[in-house]
Design a protein around this motif. Structure first.
Motif, PDB file in Angstrom:
ATOM      1  N   LEU A  76      44.362  46.257  38.620  1.00 59.45           N
ATOM      2  CA  LEU A  76      43.967  45.909  37.269  1.00 59.45           C
ATOM      3  C   LEU A  76      45.201  45.386  36.575  1.00 59.45           C
ATOM      4  O   LEU A  76      46.137  46.129  36.294  1.00 59.45           O
ATOM      5  CB  LEU A  76      43.420  47.129  36.518  1.00 59.45           C
ATOM      6  CG  LEU A  76      42.945  46.859  35.088  1.00 59.45           C
ATOM      7  CD1 LEU A  76      41.787  45.865  35.097  1.00 59.45           C
ATOM      8  CD2 LEU A  76      42.537  48.137  34.401  1.00 59.45           C
ATOM      9  N   LEU A  77      45.221  44.083  36.319  1.00 59.06           N
ATOM     10  CA  LEU A  77      46.406  43.438  35.790  1.00 59.06           C
ATOM     11  C   LEU A  77      46.244  43.145  34.310  1.00 59.06           C
ATOM     12  O   LEU A  77      45.160  42.815  33.849  1.00 59.06           O
ATOM     13  CB  LEU A  77      46.662  42.117  36.545  1.00 59.06           C
ATOM     14  CG  LEU A  77      46.833  42.285  38.056  1.00 59.06           C
ATOM     15  CD1 LEU A  77      46.884  40.932  38.727  1.00 59.06           C
ATOM     16  CD2 LEU A  77      48.099  43.059  38.355  1.00 59.06           C
ATOM     17  N   GLY A  78      47.347  43.241  33.566  1.00 63.62           N
ATOM     18  CA  GLY A  78      47.354  42.854  32.173  1.00 63.62           C
ATOM     19  C   GLY A  78      46.835  43.906  31.225  1.00 63.62           C
ATOM     20  O   GLY A  78      46.790  43.692  30.027  1.00 63.62           O
TER      21      GLY A  78
ATOM     22  N   GLY B 247      37.085  40.699  33.183  1.00 61.00           N
ATOM     23  CA  GLY B 247      36.284  40.325  34.334  1.00 61.00           C
ATOM     24  C   GLY B 247      36.985  40.659  35.633  1.00 61.00           C
ATOM     25  O   GLY B 247      37.893  41.491  35.677  1.00 61.00           O
ATOM     26  N   GLU B 248      36.565  39.985  36.686  1.00 59.08           N
ATOM     27  CA  GLU B 248      37.059  40.282  38.025  1.00 59.08           C
ATOM     28  C   GLU B 248      37.268  38.979  38.785  1.00 59.08           C
ATOM     29  O   GLU B 248      36.467  38.046  38.679  1.00 59.08           O
ATOM     30  CB  GLU B 248      36.045  41.168  38.736  1.00 59.08           C
ATOM     31  CG  GLU B 248      36.513  41.728  40.059  1.00 59.08           C
ATOM     32  CD  GLU B 248      35.555  42.790  40.575  1.00 59.08           C
ATOM     33  OE1 GLU B 248      35.640  43.942  40.107  1.00 59.08           O
ATOM     34  OE2 GLU B 248      34.709  42.458  41.427  1.00 59.08           O
ATOM     35  N   ILE B 249      38.349  38.924  39.551  1.00 63.34           N
ATOM     36  CA  ILE B 249      38.619  37.782  40.428  1.00 63.34           C
ATOM     37  C   ILE B 249      38.675  38.305  41.853  1.00 63.34           C
ATOM     38  O   ILE B 249      39.487  39.175  42.171  1.00 63.34           O
ATOM     39  CB  ILE B 249      39.940  37.086  40.070  1.00 63.34           C
ATOM     40  CG1 ILE B 249      39.913  36.590  38.624  1.00 63.34           C
ATOM     41  CG2 ILE B 249      40.198  35.918  41.020  1.00 63.34           C
ATOM     42  CD1 ILE B 249      41.226  35.967  38.171  1.00 63.34           C
ATOM     43  N   ARG B 250      37.810  37.779  42.697  1.00 67.76           N
ATOM     44  CA  ARG B 250      37.748  38.216  44.090  1.00 67.76           C
ATOM     45  C   ARG B 250      38.279  37.111  45.000  1.00 67.76           C
ATOM     46  O   ARG B 250      37.811  35.976  44.933  1.00 67.76           O
ATOM     47  CB  ARG B 250      36.309  38.558  44.481  1.00 67.76           C
ATOM     48  CG  ARG B 250      35.706  39.678  43.635  1.00 67.76           C
ATOM     49  CD  ARG B 250      34.228  39.858  43.913  1.00 67.76           C
ATOM     50  NE  ARG B 250      33.645  40.905  43.076  1.00 67.76           N
ATOM     51  CZ  ARG B 250      32.349  41.161  43.014  1.00 67.76           C
ATOM     52  NH1 ARG B 250      31.486  40.459  43.741  1.00 67.76           N
ATOM     53  NH2 ARG B 250      31.895  42.135  42.234  1.00 67.76           N
ATOM     54  N   VAL B 251      39.230  37.461  45.832  1.00 66.68           N
ATOM     55  CA  VAL B 251      39.842  36.497  46.738  1.00 66.68           C
ATOM     56  C   VAL B 251      39.491  36.887  48.171  1.00 66.68           C
ATOM     57  O   VAL B 251      39.752  38.018  48.596  1.00 66.68           O
ATOM     58  CB  VAL B 251      41.369  36.450  46.556  1.00 66.68           C
ATOM     59  CG1 VAL B 251      41.980  35.396  47.476  1.00 66.68           C
ATOM     60  CG2 VAL B 251      41.717  36.162  45.103  1.00 66.68           C
TER      61      VAL B 251
ATOM     62  N   ALA C  48      50.057  36.115  32.329  1.00 67.17           N
ATOM     63  CA  ALA C  48      49.178  35.761  31.218  1.00 67.17           C
ATOM     64  C   ALA C  48      48.800  36.975  30.374  1.00 67.17           C
ATOM     65  O   ALA C  48      48.319  36.821  29.256  1.00 67.17           O
ATOM     66  CB  ALA C  48      47.915  35.087  31.748  1.00 67.17           C
ATOM     67  N   GLY C  49      49.008  38.173  30.910  1.00 64.78           N
ATOM     68  CA  GLY C  49      48.592  39.365  30.178  1.00 64.78           C
ATOM     69  C   GLY C  49      47.094  39.483  30.073  1.00 64.78           C
ATOM     70  O   GLY C  49      46.569  40.059  29.120  1.00 64.78           O
ATOM     71  N   VAL C  50      46.384  38.930  31.064  1.00 61.78           N
ATOM     72  CA  VAL C  50      44.926  38.975  31.058  1.00 61.78           C
ATOM     73  C   VAL C  50      44.468  40.238  31.775  1.00 61.78           C
ATOM     74  O   VAL C  50      44.775  40.422  32.956  1.00 61.78           O
ATOM     75  CB  VAL C  50      44.331  37.730  31.753  1.00 61.78           C
ATOM     76  CG1 VAL C  50      42.820  37.843  31.841  1.00 61.78           C
ATOM     77  CG2 VAL C  50      44.729  36.466  31.013  1.00 61.78           C
ATOM     78  N   PRO C  51      43.745  41.133  31.096  1.00 62.65           N
ATOM     79  CA  PRO C  51      43.229  42.327  31.774  1.00 62.65           C
ATOM     80  C   PRO C  51      42.057  41.972  32.669  1.00 62.65           C
ATOM     81  O   PRO C  51      40.921  41.880  32.249  1.00 62.65           O
ATOM     82  CB  PRO C  51      42.802  43.232  30.613  1.00 62.65           C
ATOM     83  CG  PRO C  51      42.483  42.297  29.503  1.00 62.65           C
ATOM     84  CD  PRO C  51      43.387  41.108  29.666  1.00 62.65           C
ATOM     85  N   VAL C  52      42.353  41.738  33.927  1.00 62.49           N
ATOM     86  CA  VAL C  52      41.335  41.329  34.887  1.00 62.49           C
ATOM     87  C   VAL C  52      41.600  42.046  36.196  1.00 62.49           C
ATOM     88  O   VAL C  52      42.744  42.254  36.588  1.00 62.49           O
ATOM     89  CB  VAL C  52      41.357  39.790  35.084  1.00 62.49           C
ATOM     90  CG1 VAL C  52      42.717  39.335  35.573  1.00 62.49           C
ATOM     91  CG2 VAL C  52      40.260  39.333  36.050  1.00 62.49           C
ATOM     92  N   ARG C  53      40.548  42.467  36.865  1.00 55.38           N
ATOM     93  CA  ARG C  53      40.698  43.148  38.145  1.00 55.38           C
ATOM     94  C   ARG C  53      40.734  42.113  39.263  1.00 55.38           C
ATOM     95  O   ARG C  53      39.836  41.285  39.385  1.00 55.38           O
ATOM     96  CB  ARG C  53      39.555  44.127  38.386  1.00 55.38           C
ATOM     97  CG  ARG C  53      39.745  44.978  39.643  1.00 55.38           C
ATOM     98  CD  ARG C  53      38.704  46.065  39.742  1.00 55.38           C
ATOM     99  NE  ARG C  53      38.812  47.015  38.651  1.00 55.38           N
ATOM    100  CZ  ARG C  53      39.685  48.016  38.622  1.00 55.38           C
ATOM    101  NH1 ARG C  53      40.534  48.195  39.621  1.00 55.38           N
ATOM    102  NH2 ARG C  53      39.717  48.843  37.609  1.00 55.38           N
TER     103      ARG C  53
ATOM    104  N   PRO D  78      33.474  36.637  35.180  1.00 52.79           N
ATOM    105  CA  PRO D  78      33.900  36.994  33.826  1.00 52.79           C
ATOM    106  C   PRO D  78      32.964  38.014  33.203  1.00 52.79           C
ATOM    107  O   PRO D  78      31.805  38.157  33.612  1.00 52.79           O
ATOM    108  CB  PRO D  78      33.829  35.654  33.080  1.00 52.79           C
ATOM    109  CG  PRO D  78      32.809  34.870  33.821  1.00 52.79           C
ATOM    110  CD  PRO D  78      32.883  35.294  35.252  1.00 52.79           C
ATOM    111  N   LYS D  79      33.485  38.745  32.220  1.00 52.58           N
ATOM    112  CA  LYS D  79      32.662  39.734  31.538  1.00 52.58           C
ATOM    113  C   LYS D  79      31.509  39.065  30.819  1.00 52.58           C
ATOM    114  O   LYS D  79      30.414  39.603  30.715  1.00 52.58           O
ATOM    115  CB  LYS D  79      33.522  40.523  30.543  1.00 52.58           C
ATOM    116  CG  LYS D  79      32.871  41.794  30.035  1.00 52.58           C
ATOM    117  CD  LYS D  79      33.855  42.639  29.242  1.00 52.58           C
ATOM    118  CE  LYS D  79      33.234  43.952  28.805  1.00 52.58           C
ATOM    119  NZ  LYS D  79      34.221  44.776  28.055  1.00 52.58           N
TER     120      LYS D  79
END
Length: 322
Positions: free
Chosen positions: A187-189, A197-201, A226-231, A251-252
């Motif tokens: 969980l970043l940012g 939201g969530e980014i899946r790679v 970016a300080g974006v709270p995204v998993r 995205p949320k």
């Protein structure tokens, strides 16, 4: 209940040189496992799995306790434990190295990779764990990463296209991950429950062969900047290997998007399209990073290469839509 001397459980396993004695086993754990799994013969496998999950191998004292508490005879218990390759009678190291010996990996030199690992870790002949008890080597039939042969997996990290000379670097890289405490899902940012939201790679074998590991690291680093709270999550194969590397953005608010053939230089545009920094200083820092990327020619948001799959490949989107 069975008496252990009904069949010599200790001699059965010791004769195979498979048991390492341990003086302090908390038998209360075994009692709890038996209470949870049951006392009939059908509970033998679940009990063994639970014991190994806790102790990381099958201590002799634990097996004897199982025979005292259940209807499983010693001969049955040892028969099950020795039949299935998943069970171990000796303590394992802190980390498991699985060396793939499938056809592709064997042809590409898997035996030499295993020899290099054993030599580098100073594992004695006939043993599988290094003297410090850090690594245990397991020979496996297939890891499903044939495009990366030869392949090893250390815990949950996969390393492919190995050579004997790369072994020390691979071990050092893994220990760096352990030392830094790098989790698989990050969980970043922000950690205040306000994730955008969530980014899946995709990090399946084909994705990794096409460079998805670099994409994954780029997503993590840029999201942090970016300080974006995204998993940010690593996921396995989704079955469309011809479109790798794959990145899915959830995205949320808004519709999820799946991007194909993503390269590290595409990541800034993808993140900017779906997420925004939350505070002024993060936006300023992110803006500087994006300006630097533009200056260095790393990103062109007006000509984003990886288009959503519903535009590029409708049949794939139809398959993944559910």
């Amino acid at each position: 209940m069975n008496k252990v001397n009904e069949v010599s459980l200790s001699s059965a396993v010791t004769a195979d040189d498979s048991v390492c004695q341990q003086s302090s086993i908390d038998l209360r754990i075994v009692d709890e496992i038996v209470e949870r799994c049951g006392r009939g013969p059908e509970a033998a496998i679940p009990i063994l799995q639970a014991i190994q999950s806790h102790f990381r191998y099958l201590p002799q004292e634990a097996l004897e306790r199982v025979c005292e508490l259940t209807q499983v005879r010693p001969a049955q218990l040892i028969g099950v434990a020795t039949f299935y390759g998943q069970f171990r009678f000796r303590p394992v190291g802190q980390h498991i190295i699985r060396v793939c010996h499938g056809t592709a990996c064997h042809v590409k030199g898997a035996p030499r990779i295993q020899e290099s690992l054993e030599r580098h870790l100073r594992i004695p002949h006939g043993e599988d764990t290094d003297p410090e008890g850090i690594f245990t080597i397991e020979k496996v039939a297939c890891l499903g990463c044939c495009t990366l042969a030869p392949v090893i997996q250390i815990d949950h990290l996969t390393y492919g296209r190995l050579t004997p000379t790369k072994v020390p670097k691979v071990l050092a890289d893994f220990l760096h991950h352990v030392k830094e405490g790098i989790p698989h899902d990050e969980l970043l940012g922000g950690t205040d429950g306000t994730a955008q939201g969530e980014i899946r790679v995709g990090l399946g074998s084909c994705c990794q062969a096409q460079g998805s590991r670099q994409v994954f690291e780029r997503v993590k680093s840029l999201a942090a900047v970016a300080g974006v709270p995204v998993r940010v999550k690593r996921v396995g194969c989704v079955g469309i290997c011809h479109q790798t590397p794959l990145v899915e953005v959830i995205p949320k608010r808004g519709q999820p998007r799946v991007y194909s053939r993503v390269q590290p230089e595409d990541v800034p545009a993808i993140i900017h399209r779906h997420f925004r920094p939350k505070n002024f200083f993060a936006r300023l820092h992110y803006g500087w990073q994006r300006w630097l990327d533009h200056l260095l020619g790393d990103v062109d948001e007006d000509k984003l290469t990886p288009q959503p799959l519903d535009v590029r490949d409708p049949p794939v989107e139809a398959f993944l839509g559910r």
